[in-house]
Design a protein around this motif. Structure first.
Motif, PDB file in Angstrom:
ATOM      1  N   UNK A  41      38.866  37.253  35.860  1.00  0.00           N
ATOM      2  CA  UNK A  41      38.488  36.095  36.673  1.00  0.00           C
ATOM      3  C   UNK A  41      38.257  34.868  35.795  1.00  0.00           C
ATOM      4  N   UNK A  42      37.569  35.054  34.667  1.00  0.00           N
ATOM      5  CA  UNK A  42      37.320  33.935  33.748  1.00  0.00           C
ATOM      6  C   UNK A  42      38.623  33.423  33.138  1.00  0.00           C
ATOM      7  N   UNK A  43      39.522  34.339  32.772  1.00  0.00           N
ATOM      8  CA  UNK A  43      40.802  33.926  32.188  1.00  0.00           C
ATOM      9  C   UNK A  43      41.643  33.149  33.198  1.00  0.00           C
ATOM     10  N   UNK A  44      41.661  33.611  34.444  1.00  0.00           N
ATOM     11  CA  UNK A  44      42.421  32.891  35.471  1.00  0.00           C
ATOM     12  C   UNK A  44      41.808  31.514  35.748  1.00  0.00           C
ATOM     13  N   UNK A  45      40.475  31.441  35.781  1.00  0.00           N
ATOM     14  CA  UNK A  45      39.816  30.140  35.975  1.00  0.00           C
ATOM     15  C   UNK A  45      40.102  29.198  34.811  1.00  0.00           C
ATOM     16  N   UNK A  46      40.105  29.726  33.586  1.00  0.00           N
ATOM     17  CA  UNK A  46      40.418  28.897  32.419  1.00  0.00           C
ATOM     18  C   UNK A  46      41.852  28.390  32.486  1.00  0.00           C
ATOM     19  N   UNK A 100      39.247  34.710  42.619  1.00  0.00           N
ATOM     20  CA  UNK A 100      38.362  35.311  43.628  1.00  0.00           C
ATOM     21  C   UNK A 100      38.654  36.801  43.781  1.00  0.00           C
ATOM     22  N   UNK A 101      39.932  37.165  43.763  1.00  0.00           N
ATOM     23  CA  UNK A 101      40.332  38.572  43.854  1.00  0.00           C
ATOM     24  C   UNK A 101      39.770  39.353  42.666  1.00  0.00           C
ATOM     25  N   UNK A 102      39.910  38.805  41.458  1.00  0.00           N
ATOM     26  CA  UNK A 102      39.426  39.497  40.256  1.00  0.00           C
ATOM     27  C   UNK A 102      37.899  39.637  40.285  1.00  0.00           C
ATOM     28  N   UNK A 103      37.200  38.605  40.712  1.00  0.00           N
ATOM     29  CA  UNK A 103      35.735  38.672  40.790  1.00  0.00           C
ATOM     30  C   UNK A 103      35.294  39.686  41.855  1.00  0.00           C
TER      31      UNK A 103
END
Length: 120
Positions: free
Chosen positions: A47-52, A36-39
């Motif tokens: 954000x995509x890398x952290x979600x993955x 959320x912070x990255x987005x």
């Protein structure tokens, strides 16, 4: 006082350059809020890398329950320690060059100190 890296980008001959300050050290919002912070900051790749990474941790939690907590902690700590570095890289991709260090209580004060020091 905190230490900030100063990044600037020239906009034109007659215009004053854009200046951004990025804090050195640990990034608590990145630790606590991760993707959320990255987005929120507009860094969609992070954000995509952290979600993955969180998705992989969730899949592994089904198979190896004892591994889920340390893996989630590792992901969060990585985001916290690297959060400000992610911001520096994002500024670099947008054409900002890292030029100096400045101290201040916050980013605005560090930017003002840099402007005062570099004024002709």
């Amino acid at each position: 006082m905190r230490i900030y890296t100063i990044h600037h980008r020239s906009r034109g001959i007659l215009e004053e350059p854009e200046i951004r300050a990025v804090k050195e050290g640990f990034c608590w919002p990145a630790l606590l809020f991760g993707p959320l912070w990255a987005a929120w900051r507009g860094d969609w790749a992070v954000a995509a890398a952290l979600l993955a990474a969180l998705a992989v941790a969730a899949v592994l939690a089904d198979a190896l329950f004892w591994l889920s907590a340390p893996l989630l902690l590792l992901i969060a700590l990585t985001a916290g320690f690297e959060g400000n570095e992610f911001a520096r890289r994002r500024l670099g991709r947008r054409g900002f060059a890292e030029t100096a260090l400045a101290a201040g209580r916050n980013a605005s004060e560090a930017e003002a100190r840099f402007r005062a020091r570099s004024a002709p």
